[in-house]
Design an enzyme around this catalytic site. Structure first.
Site, PDB file in Angstrom:
ATOM      1  CB  SER A 176       2.919   7.796  18.324  1.00 41.17           C
ATOM      2  OG  SER A 176       1.580   8.551  17.984  1.00 41.17           O
ATOM      3  CG  HIS A 177       2.707  12.235  22.482  1.00 38.07           C
ATOM      4  ND1 HIS A 177       3.790  11.802  22.157  1.00 38.07           N
ATOM      5  CD2 HIS A 177       2.547  12.924  24.117  1.00 38.07           C
ATOM      6  CE1 HIS A 177       4.629  12.422  23.813  1.00 38.07           C
ATOM      7  NE2 HIS A 177       3.087  13.354  24.544  1.00 38.07           N
ATOM      8  CB  SER A 178      -1.889   9.563  18.516  1.00 34.64           C
ATOM      9  OG  SER A 178      -2.850   8.465  17.219  1.00 34.64           O
TER      10      SER A 178
END
Lengths: 204, 130
Positions: free
Chosen positions: B10-12
């Site tokens: 995930s980007h996060s």
């Protein structure tokens, strides 16, 4: 004319200088149709790449370009890390074991970089991406069979300008659809700087 | 390992870690690695994904799930760099629901291809009956 380890280092240095100077401009382009971090990403990635290679001695172009690739992959977020990382990784494979490369070898390296970019980004010409600069420039060099770097950089600039008229089909900008028309693609702009830096090194 | 393992990209960092916790509740016997964020910032990182793949790689297979855009570029690059990992698949599925189904299927000992199919089928799932 051959380009060796010192020239390749100068190319990365020159790119870094241009990205530092133009980071605000690239970021503004990206704010218009992307997520607004392209300039900062390129500036940070290439500063890290310069820091990495300036302290090392390199016996061959492959190792040097691979270090640049791995630094970009490790440090640059967004799509530009894996894309520029792939481009330098492909070049490093063509120029592995060579202290210097002749014009044909460098053109072959740029050709492999283009192939790698297209495979990684699954992009074609006309989709408002860096491919709109890379493909015509590489094809021009392949047709001429010589490293006409100044003409290549001029062509890159023209092709970058032409991305304004295109509708984005890839990446974050594709969500904007027709609203992406009228803006220069940030990846085509950073690619243009890469070829301008290359021309500066070839000409000196 | 007797189960297909999962890598969550995930980007996060928080999304990847939070999802891992959620999945560990339903499938405590499945190897799950989170590869979220880029050096503490929003983004994805191929080296981090490569490490995650290597940390849970199983002969039975590993499924990589991702969230948006450049996560796929970095997942593909990570797979190339990991080299020789024949039994890794990147699933074309929504991250949360896809990973949930994948964890359930993997927990039941299903083979790699079935786990991938199950999580890709989630794209057709209706969440609110009309």
């Amino acid at each position: 004319m051959n380009l060796g380890v010192e020239q390749a280092k100068a190319w990365i240095d020159q790119m870094n200088e241009l990205f530092q100077q133009q980071k605000q401009y690239l970021t503004e382009l990206d704010q218009a149709i992307g997520d607004g971090d392209h300039g900062w990403n390129m500036a940070r990635g290439f500063q890290e790449a310069v820091d990495k290679i300036s302290s090392n001695r390199y016996e061959d172009l492959g190792t040097l370009l691979k270090d640049v690739a791995m630094t970009l992959i490790a440090k640059v977020g967004g799509a530009s890390g894996p894309l520029y990382g792939t481009a330098f990784l492909k070049m490093s494979q063509v120029l592995a074991g060579k202290q210097e490369g002749n014009e044909q070898e460098w053109i072959a390296a740029l050709g492999e970089a283009l192939a790698g970019l297209k495979a990684r980004g699954k992009a074609q010409v006309g989709e408002k991406t860096m491919i709109d600069v890379w493909e015509p420039v590489v094809m021009f060099l392949q047709e001429k069979g010589q490293l006409l770097a100044r003409e290549a950089a001029q062509l890159a600039q023209q092709k970058m300008e032409e991305t304004k008229t295109l509708e984005a089909k890839k990446g974050r900008a594709a969500y904007l659809g027709k609203r992406s028309i009228g803006h220069i693609d940030p990846g085509s702009a950073s690619s243009c700087l890469l070829f301008i830096a290359f021309a500066k090194v070839v000409e000196s | 390992m007797n189960h297909v393992s999962l890598v969550l990209v995930s980007h996060s960092e928080e999304i990847a870690e939070g999802l891992k916790k959620l999945l560990e509740q339903v499938a405590p016997n499945v190897g799950i690695a989170a590869a979220g964020g880029n050096n503490g910032e929003i983004g994805t990182n191929a080296l981090r994904i490569q490490e995650a793949i290597e940390s849970v790689y199983s002969e039975k297979g590993t499924v990589v799930l991702f969230d948006l855009g450049s996560a796929l570029l970095n997942a593909e690059l990570a797979l190339e760099m990991a080299g020789g990992k024949e039994r890794v698949r990147i699933a074309d599925a929504p991250l949360v629901e896809g990973a949930y189904i994948a964890a359930v299927e993997a927990g039941l000992g299903k083979p790699l291809e079935e786990v991938v199919q199950a999580c890709e089928a989630v794209k057709q799932m209706v969440k609110i009956e009309k």
